[in-house]
Design a protein around this motif. Structure first.
Motif, PDB file in Angstrom:
ATOM      1  N   GLN A  92       0.834  -1.206   0.000  1.00 54.96           N
ATOM      2  CA  GLN A  92       0.000   0.000   0.000  1.00 54.96           C
ATOM      3  C   GLN A  92       0.868   1.255   0.000  1.00 54.96           C
ATOM      4  O   GLN A  92       0.536   2.241  -0.664  1.00 54.96           O
ATOM      5  CB  GLN A  92      -0.917   0.008   1.226  1.00 54.96           C
ATOM      6  N   ALA A  93       1.971   1.220   0.734  1.00 52.79           N
ATOM      7  CA  ALA A  93       2.882   2.375   0.771  1.00 52.79           C
ATOM      8  C   ALA A  93       3.476   2.634  -0.608  1.00 52.79           C
ATOM      9  O   ALA A  93       3.599   3.785  -1.051  1.00 52.79           O
ATOM     10  CB  ALA A  93       3.987   2.143   1.806  1.00 52.79           C
ATOM     11  N   ASP A  94       3.849   1.564  -1.313  1.00 48.02           N
ATOM     12  CA  ASP A  94       4.380   1.710  -2.673  1.00 48.02           C
ATOM     13  C   ASP A  94       3.321   2.297  -3.608  1.00 48.02           C
ATOM     14  O   ASP A  94       3.623   3.173  -4.436  1.00 48.02           O
ATOM     15  CB  ASP A  94       4.840   0.346  -3.207  1.00 48.02           C
ATOM     16  N   MET A  95       2.089   1.810  -3.477  1.00 48.57           N
ATOM     17  CA  MET A  95       1.006   2.305  -4.327  1.00 48.57           C
ATOM     18  C   MET A  95       0.691   3.766  -4.026  1.00 48.57           C
ATOM     19  O   MET A  95       0.425   4.563  -4.923  1.00 48.57           O
ATOM     20  CB  MET A  95      -0.240   1.431  -4.155  1.00 48.57           C
ATOM     21  N   LEU A  96       0.742   4.122  -2.725  1.00 47.29           N
ATOM     22  CA  LEU A  96       0.506   5.520  -2.343  1.00 47.29           C
ATOM     23  C   LEU A  96       1.573   6.413  -2.957  1.00 47.29           C
ATOM     24  O   LEU A  96       1.271   7.495  -3.469  1.00 47.29           O
ATOM     25  CB  LEU A  96       0.509   5.651  -0.826  1.00 47.29           C
ATOM     26  N   HIS A  97       2.822   5.973  -2.912  1.00 52.05           N
ATOM     27  CA  HIS A  97       3.922   6.740  -3.508  1.00 52.05           C
ATOM     28  C   HIS A  97       3.670   6.976  -4.993  1.00 52.05           C
ATOM     29  O   HIS A  97       3.888   8.086  -5.506  1.00 52.05           O
ATOM     30  CB  HIS A  97       5.243   6.001  -3.305  1.00 52.05           C
ATOM     31  N   ALA A  98       3.190   5.938  -5.681  1.00 48.45           N
ATOM     32  CA  ALA A  98       2.920   6.059  -7.116  1.00 48.45           C
ATOM     33  C   ALA A  98       1.786   7.056  -7.379  1.00 48.45           C
ATOM     34  O   ALA A  98       1.869   7.878  -8.301  1.00 48.45           O
ATOM     35  CB  ALA A  98       2.577   4.690  -7.699  1.00 48.45           C
ATOM     36  N   VAL A  99       0.731   6.986  -6.563  1.00 42.97           N
ATOM     37  CA  VAL A  99      -0.406   7.907  -6.704  1.00 42.97           C
ATOM     38  C   VAL A  99       0.054   9.349  -6.500  1.00 42.97           C
ATOM     39  O   VAL A  99      -0.265  10.248  -7.294  1.00 42.97           O
ATOM     40  CB  VAL A  99      -1.522   7.550  -5.693  1.00 42.97           C
ATOM     41  N   LEU A 100       0.817   9.580  -5.432  1.00 43.73           N
ATOM     42  CA  LEU A 100       1.276  10.939  -5.146  1.00 43.73           C
ATOM     43  C   LEU A 100       2.239  11.445  -6.224  1.00 43.73           C
ATOM     44  O   LEU A 100       2.202  12.625  -6.585  1.00 43.73           O
ATOM     45  CB  LEU A 100       1.951  10.977  -3.774  1.00 43.73           C
ATOM     46  N   SER A 101       3.062  10.550  -6.747  1.00 45.75           N
ATOM     47  CA  SER A 101       3.995  10.945  -7.811  1.00 45.75           C
ATOM     48  C   SER A 101       3.241  11.435  -9.038  1.00 45.75           C
ATOM     49  O   SER A 101       3.644  12.422  -9.675  1.00 45.75           O
ATOM     50  CB  SER A 101       4.903   9.771  -8.183  1.00 45.75           C
ATOM     51  N   ARG A 102       2.151  10.750  -9.360  1.00 52.90           N
ATOM     52  CA  ARG A 102       1.329  11.174 -10.516  1.00 52.90           C
ATOM     53  C   ARG A 102       0.750  12.562 -10.289  1.00 52.90           C
ATOM     54  O   ARG A 102       0.500  13.308 -11.235  1.00 52.90           O
ATOM     55  CB  ARG A 102       0.191  10.175 -10.761  1.00 52.90           C
ATOM     56  N   MET A 103       0.524  12.898  -9.007  1.00 51.04           N
ATOM     57  CA  MET A 103      -0.052  14.195  -8.666  1.00 51.04           C
ATOM     58  C   MET A 103       1.030  15.249  -8.433  1.00 51.04           C
ATOM     59  O   MET A 103       0.719  16.392  -8.099  1.00 51.04           O
ATOM     60  CB  MET A 103      -0.918  14.055  -7.400  1.00 51.04           C
ATOM     61  N   GLY A 104       2.300  14.843  -8.574  1.00 52.58           N
ATOM     62  CA  GLY A 104       3.393  15.771  -8.324  1.00 52.58           C
ATOM     63  C   GLY A 104       3.569  16.090  -6.852  1.00 52.58           C
ATOM     64  O   GLY A 104       4.029  17.189  -6.491  1.00 52.58           O
ATOM     65  N   ARG A 105       3.238  15.135  -5.991  1.00 46.41           N
ATOM     66  CA  ARG A 105       3.321  15.362  -4.556  1.00 46.41           C
ATOM     67  C   ARG A 105       4.088  14.214  -3.897  1.00 46.41           C
ATOM     68  O   ARG A 105       4.373  13.201  -4.533  1.00 46.41           O
ATOM     69  CB  ARG A 105       1.901  15.466  -3.960  1.00 46.41           C
ATOM     70  N   SER A 106       4.389  14.396  -2.618  1.00 51.30           N
ATOM     71  CA  SER A 106       5.085  13.342  -1.886  1.00 51.30           C
ATOM     72  C   SER A 106       4.829  13.497  -0.393  1.00 51.30           C
ATOM     73  O   SER A 106       4.438  14.580   0.071  1.00 51.30           O
ATOM     74  CB  SER A 106       6.587  13.390  -2.159  1.00 51.30           C
ATOM     75  N   ILE A 107       5.032  12.413   0.359  1.00 52.15           N
ATOM     76  CA  ILE A 107       4.940  12.477   1.810  1.00 52.15           C
ATOM     77  C   ILE A 107       6.186  13.181   2.347  1.00 52.15           C
ATOM     78  O   ILE A 107       7.309  12.885   1.938  1.00 52.15           O
ATOM     79  CB  ILE A 107       4.841  11.059   2.415  1.00 52.15           C
ATOM     80  N   GLU A 108       5.971  14.125   3.263  1.00 47.08           N
ATOM     81  CA  GLU A 108       7.096  14.859   3.847  1.00 47.08           C
ATOM     82  C   GLU A 108       7.550  14.251   5.172  1.00 47.08           C
ATOM     83  O   GLU A 108       8.750  14.179   5.442  1.00 47.08           O
ATOM     84  CB  GLU A 108       6.701  16.325   4.051  1.00 47.08           C
ATOM     85  N   HIS A 109       6.588  13.869   6.003  1.00 44.04           N
ATOM     86  CA  HIS A 109       6.927  13.318   7.315  1.00 44.04           C
ATOM     87  C   HIS A 109       5.978  12.166   7.653  1.00 44.04           C
ATOM     88  O   HIS A 109       4.777  12.234   7.362  1.00 44.04           O
ATOM     89  CB  HIS A 109       6.791  14.374   8.419  1.00 44.04           C
ATOM     90  N   VAL A 110       6.521  11.144   8.290  1.00 47.12           N
ATOM     91  CA  VAL A 110       5.721  10.052   8.841  1.00 47.12           C
ATOM     92  C   VAL A 110       5.901  10.118  10.356  1.00 47.12           C
ATOM     93  O   VAL A 110       6.989   9.838  10.875  1.00 47.12           O
ATOM     94  CB  VAL A 110       6.169   8.686   8.293  1.00 47.12           C
ATOM     95  N   LEU A 111       4.859  10.550  11.053  1.00 46.84           N
ATOM     96  CA  LEU A 111       4.920  10.728  12.498  1.00 46.84           C
ATOM     97  C   LEU A 111       4.471   9.440  13.191  1.00 46.84           C
ATOM     98  O   LEU A 111       3.380   8.940  12.923  1.00 46.84           O
ATOM     99  CB  LEU A 111       4.012  11.873  12.937  1.00 46.84           C
ATOM    100  N   SER A 112       5.294   8.938  14.076  1.00 51.18           N
ATOM    101  CA  SER A 112       4.975   7.716  14.811  1.00 51.18           C
ATOM    102  C   SER A 112       5.001   8.009  16.301  1.00 51.18           C
ATOM    103  O   SER A 112       6.055   8.301  16.870  1.00 51.18           O
ATOM    104  CB  SER A 112       5.984   6.610  14.468  1.00 51.18           C
TER     105      SER A 112
END
Length: 214
Positions: A92-112
């Motif tokens: 799912q993380a890989d797929m999310l990365h692909a979706v955001l890349s298509r939108m020209g966006r990316s995750i900046e921080h993963v807060l745990s």
């Protein structure tokens, strides 16, 4: 500010998610809420999901990702978002990365939010609620005036099945199994920000703010 928020049951994730929403003026995106809304609105993806759930099946990653992509394309996400409860697996993380890349966006921080398991067991197993008015208590942190009785209704308090110690330990075990690979995944990408979840709400919020400001 494009964020993913992780936190085990009892870590205060809901409280900190609301802080992020207010502080940074970004929407909280919960896939569970999104799925229910899509089913209720009878969108194309919602109808597909509804048919699967009625058969007792699990909604596929592709359908969930489709809903996420639709949601992220909405105007209120233009300044960022807080993803809550997603992704749950590395695919799912890989797929999310692909979706955001298509939108020209990316995750900046993963807060745990990090809290020791025994503290989480103590927090959750100590919760009690009134079956009449729904008011919540904690046997140590917010006890009623009379042990075991609601201050307002004067009826016996109850413990949710989800909050029984054995159930809590199982929930925490499942969470750790699900998120450990993801935390390693985002740590390798330099995105993981581990936030100590012990202390007052304000103290934890200050830690989050410091991490995001840096």
């Amino acid at each position: 500010m494009n964020l993913i928020l992780f936190g085990p049951p009892g870590a205060g994730k809901g409280t900190q998610a609301q802080f992020l929403v207010k502080q940074y003026a970004v929407p909280q995106i919960s896939t569970g809420d999104m799925l229910r809304a899509a089913v209720k609105a009878e969108t194309s993806l919602g109808l597909q999901a509804k048919a699967i759930m009625q058969r007792g099946g699990l909604v596929s990653d592709e359908i969930v990702l489709g809903m996420v992509e639709e949601r992220l394309a909405q105007p209120d996400c233009s300044g960022g978002f807080v993803l809550d409860g997603f992704p749950r697996t590395i695919p799912q993380a890989d797929m999310l990365h692909a979706v955001l890349s298509r939108m020209g966006r990316s995750i900046e921080h993963v807060l745990s939010l990090e809290v020791e398991p025994e503290e989480l067991v103590h927090r959750l197993s100590g919760r009690r609620s009134c079956p009449a008015c729904g008011r919540g208590y904690h046997v140590e942190y917010e006890p009623p005036q009379q042990a075991g009785m609601c201050d307002q209704c004067h009826v016996a308090l109850v413990q949710r099945d989800d909050d029984r110690e054995e159930t809590v330990r199982n929930r925490l075990s499942v969470y750790e199994e699900q998120t450990h690979p993801l935390k390693a995944y985002y740590l390798a990408k330099g995105m993981l920000r581990q936030i100590p979840g012990i202390g007052s709400i304000a103290e934890i919020q200050q830690r989050i703010s410091s991490v995001l400001a840096g």
